[in-house]
Design an enzyme around this catalytic site. Structure first.
Site, PDB file in Angstrom:
ATOM      1  N   ASN A   9       0.993  -1.182   0.092  1.00  0.00           N
ATOM      2  CA  ASN A   9      -0.188   0.090   0.072  1.00  0.00           C
ATOM      3  C   ASN A   9       0.938   1.284   0.009  1.00  0.00           C
ATOM      4  OD1 ASN A   9      -1.707   2.016   0.266  1.00  0.00           O
ATOM      5  ND2 ASN A   9      -2.578   1.369   2.399  1.00  0.00           N
ATOM      6  N   TRP A  10       0.876   1.872  -1.194  1.00  0.00           N
ATOM      7  CA  TRP A  10       1.817   3.003  -1.541  1.00  0.00           C
ATOM      8  C   TRP A  10       1.471   4.175  -0.681  1.00  0.00           C
ATOM      9  CZ3 TRP A  10       3.777   2.882  -7.201  1.00  0.00           C
ATOM     10  CH2 TRP A  10       4.417   1.709  -7.455  1.00  0.00           C
ATOM     11  N   LYS A  11       0.004   4.271  -0.205  1.00  0.00           N
ATOM     12  CA  LYS A  11      -0.438   5.481   0.352  1.00  0.00           C
ATOM     13  C   LYS A  11      -0.346   6.577  -0.564  1.00  0.00           C
ATOM     14  CE  LYS A  11      -0.378   3.344   4.786  1.00  0.00           C
ATOM     15  NZ  LYS A  11      -0.113   3.399   6.161  1.00  0.00           N
ATOM     16  N   HIS A  97      -9.833   1.303   4.868  1.00  0.00           N
ATOM     17  CA  HIS A  97      -8.508   1.427   5.423  1.00  0.00           C
ATOM     18  C   HIS A  97      -8.667   2.459   6.649  1.00  0.00           C
ATOM     19  CE1 HIS A  97      -4.264   2.647   6.160  1.00  0.00           C
ATOM     20  NE2 HIS A  97      -4.009   1.479   5.565  1.00  0.00           N
ATOM     21  N   GLU A  99      -7.063   4.828   7.593  1.00  0.00           N
ATOM     22  CA  GLU A  99      -6.609   6.192   7.180  1.00  0.00           C
ATOM     23  C   GLU A  99      -7.917   6.917   6.791  1.00  0.00           C
ATOM     24  OE1 GLU A  99      -2.904   5.557   5.372  1.00  0.00           O
ATOM     25  OE2 GLU A  99      -2.330   4.961   7.232  1.00  0.00           O
ATOM     26  N   GLU A 169      -5.574  -4.622  10.601  1.00  0.00           N
ATOM     27  CA  GLU A 169      -4.509  -3.701  10.592  1.00  0.00           C
ATOM     28  C   GLU A 169      -4.800  -2.897  12.015  1.00  0.00           C
ATOM     29  OE1 GLU A 169      -2.503  -2.602   6.828  1.00  0.00           O
ATOM     30  OE2 GLU A 169      -4.409  -0.993   6.898  1.00  0.00           O
ATOM     31  N   GLY A 175       2.339   2.331  10.855  1.00  0.00           N
ATOM     32  CA  GLY A 175       3.433   3.370  10.648  1.00  0.00           C
ATOM     33  C   GLY A 175       4.194   4.007  12.035  1.00  0.00           C
ATOM     34  N   SER A 215       3.251  -2.185  10.374  1.00  0.00           N
ATOM     35  CA  SER A 215       4.929  -2.120  10.420  1.00  0.00           C
ATOM     36  C   SER A 215       5.295  -3.231  10.088  1.00  0.00           C
ATOM     37  CB  SER A 215       5.193  -1.808  11.887  1.00  0.00           C
ATOM     38  OG  SER A 215       4.675  -0.389  12.435  1.00  0.00           O
ATOM     39  N   GLY A 236       2.662  -0.995   4.316  1.00  0.00           N
ATOM     40  CA  GLY A 236       3.089   0.293   3.809  1.00  0.00           C
ATOM     41  C   GLY A 236       4.435   0.617   3.621  1.00  0.00           C
ATOM     42  N   GLY A 237       4.959   1.380   4.872  1.00  0.00           N
ATOM     43  CA  GLY A 237       6.266   1.953   4.470  1.00  0.00           C
ATOM     44  C   GLY A 237       7.138   1.192   3.984  1.00  0.00           C
TER      45      GLY A 237
END
Ligand code: 13P
Length: 253
Positions: A9-11, A97, A99, A169, A175, A215, A236-237
């Protein structure tokens, strides 16, 4: 046998040049995969077609949208419909999600509408759920996640629920560098599967992939993915760095 999935997930990150370079590096890596392994790239809307073309010759990689609107079409300036995604050949879409829930006030009810629209048009929803820290501190996480499933998914027929991918999640692990332990992840995934068994059946629950997100990185993917009910990760990251995401893919069962 349910799929084991590494989903990036590049966001809201990367330029198109950076994204292409990242995906090329992953495609060119010598990754050994099993037949039931899949890799998803959830990329920003403007990159969907480009990244799809880049990976299209590759039978186990797919692109996913990060969101869709809950209405079919209409006067919703700046939004993207499920039909639009379908029309450019997108097969997966993240839905709900945390976010989106937090910054765009998406309710379980709106998320249910997105799930329905995706299924109606043959797009696989990757349904995200998970509790905030204050709920975990109260030890109410199982009830909280059950409620999310109940209000957004459990109106689905047996046939439709089987088409959904679930991503657990925990918000406190997103994150933050603070991953859920493999035992905490397994505990929640087993809970989700048990709720699916009660609502549907053992066979249905066994068929649904439940990904862990929060994470995940090269160094912890093996341990997390080795748990019985963890069927891969939503990342993500670490999905923004080729060497990290390659390690995550290689950790799939
Ligand atoms: P991080 O891997 O950066 O914690 O993000 C997880 C996530 O939100 C994936 O959807």
């Amino acid at each position: 046998m349910r799929k084991q999935i590494a989903a990036a997930n590049w966001k809201m990150n990367k330029t198109i040049e950076e994204g292409i370079a990242l995906v090329k590096e992953i495609i060119n890596a010598d990754i050994k995969l099993n037949k039931n392994n899949e890799v998803l790239f959830s990329v920003p809307f403007p990159y969907l077609s480009t990244i799809k073309d880049l990976i299209s010759s590759n039978g186990y990689m797919f692109v996913a949208a990060q969101n869709c609107h809950h209405k079919k079409n209409g006067a919703y300036t700046g939004e993207v419909s499920v039909e639009m995604l379908k029309s450019i050949g997108i097969e997966y879409c993240l839905v709900g999600h945390s976010e989106r829930r937090e910054y765009f006030a998406e309710s379980n009810q709106v998320i249910a509408q997105k799930v329905d629209l995706c299924l109606e048009l043959g797009i696989t929803p990757v349904f995200c759920c998970g509790e905030p820290l204050e709920i975990r501190d109260l030890l109410s996480q199982n009830q909280y996640v059950s409620n999310q499933l109940n209000e957004s998914l459990f109106h689905l027929s047996t046939e439709d629920i089987k088409k959904v991918i679930i991503a657990y999640e925990p918000i406190w692990a997103i994150g933050t560098g603070r991953t859920a332990s493999s035992d905490q992840a397994q505990e929640m995934h087993a809970h989700i599967r048990s709720v699916l068994i009660s609502k549907y059946s053992f066979e249905v629950a066994e068929d649904i992939s439940i990904l862990y997100g929060g994470s995940v990185k090269g160094a912890n993917a093996n341990e997390l993915f080795s748990m019985q009910d963890v069927d891969g990760g939503l990342v993500g990251g670490a999905s923004l760095v080729a060497s990290e995401f390659i390690q995550v893919i290689q950790a799939l069962k």
